[in-house]
Design a protein around this motif. Structure first.
Motif, mmCIF file in Angstrom:
data_model
loop_
_atom_site.group_PDB
_atom_site.id
_atom_site.type_symbol
_atom_site.label_atom_id
_atom_site.label_comp_id
_atom_site.label_asym_id
_atom_site.label_seq_id
_atom_site.Cartn_x
_atom_site.Cartn_y
_atom_site.Cartn_z
ATOM 1 N N ILE A 1 4.353 -14.854 1.127
ATOM 2 C CA ILE A 1 4.046 -14.790 -0.304
ATOM 3 C C ILE A 1 5.158 -14.052 -1.045
ATOM 4 C CG2 ILE A 1 2.453 -13.865 -2.047
ATOM 5 C CD1 ILE A 1 0.187 -14.401 -0.012
ATOM 6 N N GLN A 2 5.655 -12.964 -0.453
ATOM 7 C CA GLN A 2 6.736 -12.220 -1.102
ATOM 8 C C GLN A 2 7.996 -13.075 -1.208
ATOM 9 O OE1 GLN A 2 7.499 -8.304 0.464
ATOM 10 N NE2 GLN A 2 8.838 -7.788 -1.226
ATOM 11 N N ALA A 3 8.291 -13.852 -0.168
ATOM 12 C CA ALA A 3 9.448 -14.754 -0.221
ATOM 13 C C ALA A 3 9.252 -15.822 -1.296
ATOM 14 C CB ALA A 3 9.670 -15.399 1.145
ATOM 15 N N ALA A 4 8.041 -16.332 -1.422
ATOM 16 C CA ALA A 4 7.750 -17.340 -2.451
ATOM 17 C C ALA A 4 7.890 -16.732 -3.848
ATOM 18 C CB ALA A 4 6.345 -17.909 -2.244
ATOM 19 N N LEU A 5 7.428 -15.496 -4.010
ATOM 20 C CA LEU A 5 7.580 -14.818 -5.299
ATOM 21 C C LEU A 5 9.051 -14.640 -5.647
ATOM 22 C CD1 LEU A 5 4.826 -12.090 -4.958
ATOM 23 C CD2 LEU A 5 4.924 -13.842 -6.743
ATOM 24 N N THR B 1 0.809 -1.221 0.000
ATOM 25 C CA THR B 1 0.000 0.000 0.000
ATOM 26 C C THR B 1 0.838 1.266 0.000
ATOM 27 O OG1 THR B 1 -0.165 -0.082 2.417
ATOM 28 C CG2 THR B 1 -1.967 -1.088 1.161
ATOM 29 N N TYR B 2 2.017 1.240 0.589
ATOM 30 C CA TYR B 2 2.838 2.442 0.736
ATOM 31 C C TYR B 2 3.897 2.590 -0.358
ATOM 32 C CZ TYR B 2 5.848 -1.090 2.823
ATOM 33 O OH TYR B 2 6.577 -2.229 3.046
ATOM 34 N N THR C 1 11.336 -7.595 -4.994
ATOM 35 C CA THR C 1 10.681 -6.313 -4.776
ATOM 36 C C THR C 1 9.252 -6.295 -5.301
ATOM 37 O OG1 THR C 1 11.582 -5.529 -6.871
ATOM 38 C CG2 THR C 1 12.863 -5.060 -4.885
ATOM 39 N N VAL C 2 8.517 -5.263 -4.885
ATOM 40 C CA VAL C 2 7.188 -4.986 -5.426
ATOM 41 C C VAL C 2 7.262 -3.658 -6.160
ATOM 42 C CG1 VAL C 2 5.873 -6.303 -3.722
ATOM 43 C CG2 VAL C 2 6.428 -3.922 -3.236
ATOM 44 N N PRO C 3 6.401 -3.454 -7.157
ATOM 45 C CA PRO C 3 5.371 -4.381 -7.589
ATOM 46 C C PRO C 3 5.968 -5.575 -8.327
ATOM 47 C CG PRO C 3 5.492 -2.552 -9.123
ATOM 48 C CD PRO C 3 6.445 -2.244 -7.997
ATOM 49 N N ASN C 4 5.276 -6.669 -8.237
ATOM 50 C CA ASN C 4 5.636 -7.870 -8.963
ATOM 51 C C ASN C 4 4.439 -8.138 -9.881
ATOM 52 O OD1 ASN C 4 6.729 -10.350 -9.767
ATOM 53 N ND2 ASN C 4 7.592 -10.696 -7.738
ATOM 54 N N VAL C 5 4.628 -7.919 -11.170
ATOM 55 C CA VAL C 5 3.521 -7.833 -12.123
ATOM 56 C C VAL C 5 3.469 -9.066 -13.026
ATOM 57 C CG1 VAL C 5 2.513 -6.430 -13.974
ATOM 58 C CG2 VAL C 5 3.766 -5.312 -12.113
ATOM 59 N N PHE C 6 2.252 -9.572 -13.193
ATOM 60 C CA PHE C 6 1.980 -10.696 -14.086
ATOM 61 C C PHE C 6 0.914 -10.265 -15.082
ATOM 62 C CE2 PHE C 6 3.827 -12.519 -10.382
ATOM 63 C CZ PHE C 6 4.515 -13.644 -10.808
ATOM 64 N N ILE C 7 1.146 -10.544 -16.353
ATOM 65 C CA ILE C 7 0.158 -10.274 -17.401
ATOM 66 C C ILE C 7 -0.054 -11.578 -18.159
ATOM 67 C CG2 ILE C 7 -0.386 -8.973 -19.497
ATOM 68 C CD1 ILE C 7 1.370 -6.703 -18.402
ATOM 69 N N LEU D 1 0.451 -6.921 -0.177
ATOM 70 C CA LEU D 1 1.148 -7.861 0.701
ATOM 71 C C LEU D 1 1.251 -7.367 2.137
ATOM 72 C CD1 LEU D 1 3.953 -8.945 -1.775
ATOM 73 C CD2 LEU D 1 1.999 -10.320 -1.028
ATOM 74 N N ASP D 2 1.330 -6.052 2.334
ATOM 75 C CA ASP D 2 1.473 -5.522 3.688
ATOM 76 C C ASP D 2 0.179 -5.565 4.489
ATOM 77 O OD1 ASP D 2 0.739 -3.474 1.774
ATOM 78 O OD2 ASP D 2 1.002 -1.979 3.356
ATOM 79 N N THR D 3 -0.930 -5.933 3.845
ATOM 80 C CA THR D 3 -2.192 -6.046 4.578
ATOM 81 C C THR D 3 -2.589 -7.505 4.807
ATOM 82 O OG1 THR D 3 -3.594 -5.987 2.596
ATOM 83 C CG2 THR D 3 -2.999 -3.854 3.598
ATOM 84 N N GLU D 4 -1.781 -8.423 4.324
ATOM 85 C CA GLU D 4 -2.069 -9.852 4.441
ATOM 86 C C GLU D 4 -1.227 -10.474 5.551
ATOM 87 O OE1 GLU D 4 -4.344 -11.602 2.465
ATOM 88 O OE2 GLU D 4 -4.876 -9.584 1.816
ATOM 89 N N SER D 5 -1.838 -11.359 6.320
ATOM 90 C CA SER D 5 -1.091 -12.013 7.410
ATOM 91 C C SER D 5 0.047 -12.873 6.872
ATOM 92 C CB SER D 5 -2.036 -12.861 8.270
ATOM 93 O OG SER D 5 -2.636 -13.881 7.486
ATOM 94 N N ASP D 6 -0.102 -13.376 5.655
ATOM 95 C CA ASP D 6 0.951 -14.202 5.053
ATOM 96 C C ASP D 6 1.690 -13.451 3.942
ATOM 97 O OD1 ASP D 6 -1.176 -14.201 3.274
ATOM 98 O OD2 ASP D 6 -1.084 -16.347 2.862
#
Length: 127
Positions: free
Chosen positions: A72-76, A39-40, A84-90, A63-68
């Protein structure tokens, strides 16, 4: 004591990693455009603003509003090599972060990707 905790956390992390990786892959494939964001994050906002400007529909997980979110970021990071974010998929394919998205836009490659993925309802997006 630290090594005992480390080995226990490593085992647990493997299970958590598998669960988080599965969740990340499912989410990335769940929409024509999917952003893993915070979000930030100004870079995340820049990508969201560009997608809105182009009229692209997308889904986002903050990701900063999710308990996991950390898991998830580590898995990405393990899956895509990007921490880093954003991590974008199209279209279910990893595109990268803000720089990659902006570069594709500057090169005239972003709108065709969005169209091919079905993220833009009409072809009125401005390059």
């Amino acid at each position: 004591m630290g090594s005992i905790l480390s080995s226990q956390n490593t085992q647990m992390s493997k299970e958590v990693m598998e669960t988080s990786l599965s969740k990340a892959k499912d989410l990335a494939a769940s929409s024509p455009v999917f952003l893993f964001s915070k979000t930030y994050c100004g870079y995340c906002k820049r990508v969201k603003d560009l997608l809105k400007q182009l009229g692209a529909s997308y889904k986002v997980l903050e990701l900063d509003t999710e308990s996991d979110g950390g898991e998830i970021q580590a898995a990405l990071a393990e899956w895509t090599g990007q921490r880093t974010v954003p991590n974008v998929f199209i279209g279910g394919k990893h595109i990268g972060g803000c720089d990659s998205v902006l570069e594709k836009h500057r090169a005239g490659q972003l709108v065709p990707l969005l169209n091919d993925a079905g993220a833009i309802a009409n072809n009125s997006a401005q390059l």
